[in-house]
Design a protein around this motif. Sequence first.
Motif, mmCIF file in Angstrom:
data_model
loop_
_atom_site.group_PDB
_atom_site.id
_atom_site.type_symbol
_atom_site.label_atom_id
_atom_site.label_comp_id
_atom_site.label_asym_id
_atom_site.label_seq_id
_atom_site.Cartn_x
_atom_site.Cartn_y
_atom_site.Cartn_z
ATOM 1 N N GLN A 30 1.779 4.927 0.543
ATOM 2 C CA GLN A 30 1.332 6.097 1.286
ATOM 3 C C GLN A 30 2.287 7.245 0.977
ATOM 4 O O GLN A 30 3.489 7.131 1.195
ATOM 5 N N PRO B 266 -5.842 12.713 -2.552
ATOM 6 C CA PRO B 266 -6.991 11.939 -3.030
ATOM 7 C C PRO B 266 -6.858 10.453 -2.696
ATOM 8 O O PRO B 266 -7.862 9.787 -2.442
ATOM 9 N N GLU B 267 -5.645 9.951 -2.645
ATOM 10 C CA GLU B 267 -5.438 8.543 -2.280
ATOM 11 C C GLU B 267 -5.846 8.295 -0.829
ATOM 12 O O GLU B 267 -6.394 7.255 -0.485
ATOM 13 N N GLU B 268 -5.584 9.254 0.057
ATOM 14 C CA GLU B 268 -5.958 9.098 1.464
ATOM 15 C C GLU B 268 -7.455 9.237 1.680
ATOM 16 O O GLU B 268 -7.990 8.725 2.653
ATOM 17 N N ARG B 269 -8.149 9.934 0.798
ATOM 18 C CA ARG B 269 -9.591 10.136 0.959
ATOM 19 C C ARG B 269 -10.404 8.908 0.577
ATOM 20 O O ARG B 269 -11.571 8.818 0.906
ATOM 21 N N ARG B 270 -9.809 7.994 -0.137
ATOM 22 C CA ARG B 270 -10.538 6.778 -0.533
ATOM 23 C C ARG B 270 -10.768 5.881 0.679
ATOM 24 O O ARG B 270 -9.905 5.730 1.530
ATOM 25 N N PRO B 271 -11.935 5.246 0.738
ATOM 26 C CA PRO B 271 -12.198 4.369 1.892
ATOM 27 C C PRO B 271 -11.341 3.107 1.856
ATOM 28 O O PRO B 271 -10.985 2.575 2.898
ATOM 29 N N ILE B 272 -11.005 2.614 0.677
ATOM 30 C CA ILE B 272 -10.187 1.405 0.560
ATOM 31 C C ILE B 272 -8.948 1.759 -0.249
ATOM 32 O O ILE B 272 -9.050 2.299 -1.360
ATOM 33 N N GLN B 273 -7.806 1.479 0.329
ATOM 34 C CA GLN B 273 -6.556 1.753 -0.369
ATOM 35 C C GLN B 273 -6.294 0.656 -1.394
ATOM 36 O O GLN B 273 -6.344 -0.529 -1.077
ATOM 37 N N THR B 274 -6.004 1.055 -2.600
ATOM 38 C CA THR B 274 -5.724 0.097 -3.657
ATOM 39 C C THR B 274 -4.273 -0.345 -3.546
ATOM 40 O O THR B 274 -3.371 0.492 -3.585
ATOM 41 N N ARG C 25 -5.036 16.182 2.952
ATOM 42 C CA ARG C 25 -5.241 14.768 2.617
ATOM 43 C C ARG C 25 -5.214 14.627 1.108
ATOM 44 O O ARG C 25 -5.950 15.312 0.403
ATOM 45 N N ASN D 229 0.880 -1.172 0.000
ATOM 46 C CA ASN D 229 0.000 0.000 0.000
ATOM 47 C C ASN D 229 0.913 1.217 0.000
ATOM 48 O O ASN D 229 1.731 1.389 0.900
#
Length: 102
Positions: free
Chosen positions: A65, A84-92, A82, A63
Amino acid sequence: MIMRAALFLMAILAAGPAMAEALPLPPVPPAQVPGARAAPVPDPDAIFGLPAETQQTSVEIRNFQPPSYTPGMAFTPGSRFRTPEERRPIQTPGLSLVVPLE
């Protein structure tokens, strides 16, 4: 007026030596002058740090970060930026490929 100026001048002249501090005595020079010594020189054969481990090609699932910004960079206390990657509920998750270069 002249009398006051004369009294003021006499008081300054009388108090001048009393306000001066006595100078300390200079240090006594050594009896023998120390001999000349060579300056320290770094060892060119010295090995610094730990020996590097040989890396091999590897693939990992990670993941990613991004580095977080420190507070105080134009944000109000207690808040932070934050991505846009941190705002997602599930980290890709992503793949990390390490290829050593020699």
